[in-house]
Design a protein around this motif. Structure first.
Motif, PDB file in Angstrom:
ATOM      1  N   TYR A 101       0.993  -1.536  -0.042  1.00 49.34           N
ATOM      2  CA  TYR A 101       0.013  -0.008   0.034  1.00 49.34           C
ATOM      3  C   TYR A 101       1.139   1.178  -0.009  1.00 49.34           C
ATOM      4  O   TYR A 101       1.966   1.156   0.641  1.00 49.34           O
ATOM      5  CB  TYR A 101      -0.888   0.125   1.208  1.00 49.34           C
ATOM      6  CG  TYR A 101      -2.306  -0.529   1.033  1.00 49.34           C
ATOM      7  CD1 TYR A 101      -3.275  -0.284   0.880  1.00 49.34           C
ATOM      8  CD2 TYR A 101      -2.228  -2.200   1.013  1.00 49.34           C
ATOM      9  CE1 TYR A 101      -4.613  -0.833   0.680  1.00 49.34           C
ATOM     10  CE2 TYR A 101      -3.219  -2.938   1.021  1.00 49.34           C
ATOM     11  CZ  TYR A 101      -4.458  -2.165   0.618  1.00 49.34           C
ATOM     12  OH  TYR A 101      -5.502  -2.855   0.348  1.00 49.34           O
ATOM     13  N   VAL A 137       2.316  -4.314  11.484  1.00 49.12           N
ATOM     14  CA  VAL A 137       3.749  -4.487  11.244  1.00 49.12           C
ATOM     15  C   VAL A 137       4.575  -3.187  11.348  1.00 49.12           C
ATOM     16  O   VAL A 137       5.640  -3.355  11.008  1.00 49.12           O
ATOM     17  CB  VAL A 137       4.193  -5.337  10.071  1.00 49.12           C
ATOM     18  CG1 VAL A 137       3.599  -6.878   9.824  1.00 49.12           C
ATOM     19  CG2 VAL A 137       3.489  -4.717   8.717  1.00 49.12           C
ATOM     20  N   ALA A 145       4.316  -0.499   9.776  1.00 49.15           N
ATOM     21  CA  ALA A 145       4.899   0.021   8.547  1.00 49.15           C
ATOM     22  C   ALA A 145       4.719   1.514   8.020  1.00 49.15           C
ATOM     23  O   ALA A 145       5.054   1.995   7.219  1.00 49.15           O
ATOM     24  CB  ALA A 145       4.486  -0.714   7.228  1.00 49.15           C
ATOM     25  N   ILE A 173       4.236   4.563   3.949  1.00 49.28           N
ATOM     26  CA  ILE A 173       4.301   3.472   4.464  1.00 49.28           C
ATOM     27  C   ILE A 173       5.618   2.851   3.916  1.00 49.28           C
ATOM     28  O   ILE A 173       5.986   3.116   2.698  1.00 49.28           O
ATOM     29  CB  ILE A 173       3.100   2.715   3.560  1.00 49.28           C
ATOM     30  CG1 ILE A 173       1.642   3.041   4.251  1.00 49.28           C
ATOM     31  CG2 ILE A 173       3.222   1.148   3.660  1.00 49.28           C
ATOM     32  CD1 ILE A 173       0.651   2.397   3.440  1.00 49.28           C
ATOM     33  N   GLY A 230      -4.390  -4.408   4.260  1.00 44.02           N
ATOM     34  CA  GLY A 230      -5.661  -3.296   4.179  1.00 44.02           C
ATOM     35  C   GLY A 230      -6.092  -2.328   5.135  1.00 44.02           C
ATOM     36  O   GLY A 230      -7.201  -1.904   5.306  1.00 44.02           O
ATOM     37  N   SER A 231      -5.552  -3.040   6.443  1.00 46.89           N
ATOM     38  CA  SER A 231      -5.959  -2.361   7.663  1.00 46.89           C
ATOM     39  C   SER A 231      -6.104  -0.904   7.490  1.00 46.89           C
ATOM     40  O   SER A 231      -7.068  -0.227   8.093  1.00 46.89           O
ATOM     41  CB  SER A 231      -5.273  -2.879   9.091  1.00 46.89           C
ATOM     42  OG  SER A 231      -5.825  -4.048   9.149  1.00 46.89           O
TER      43      SER A 231
END
Ligand code: SF4
Ligand code: SF4
Length: 56
Positions: free
Chosen positions: A3, A21, A23, A33, A42-43
């Motif tokens: 993403y 994680v 990121a 990111i 996708g969160s």
């Protein structure tokens, strides 16, 4: 695939704690990111109020 946060980001900070994680970090102007760390869950896109995180 990872993403990426687009310029429409309003730096609200909602996405960072949702990333499993770690990121996502605050950048100079918008949040960013780390593509090498992102696991494509996708969160961040789910919680973003402006739809800034998009799949590359
Ligand atoms: Fe983190 Fe998932 Fe967003 Fe990638 S897609 S930055 S792993 S919350
Ligand atoms: Fe930017 Fe969306 Fe993350 Fe808020 S949730 S910091 S608007 S990408």
């Amino acid at each position: 695939m990872a993403y990426k946060i687009e310029e429409s980001c309003i730096s609200c900070g909602a996405c960072a704690p949702e990333c499993p994680v770690n990121a996502i970090a605050q950048g100079d102007t918008i949040y960013v990111i780390d593509a090498d760390t992102c696991i494509d869950c996708g969160s961040c896109a789910s919680v973003c109020p402006v739809g800034a995180p998009v799949q590359e």
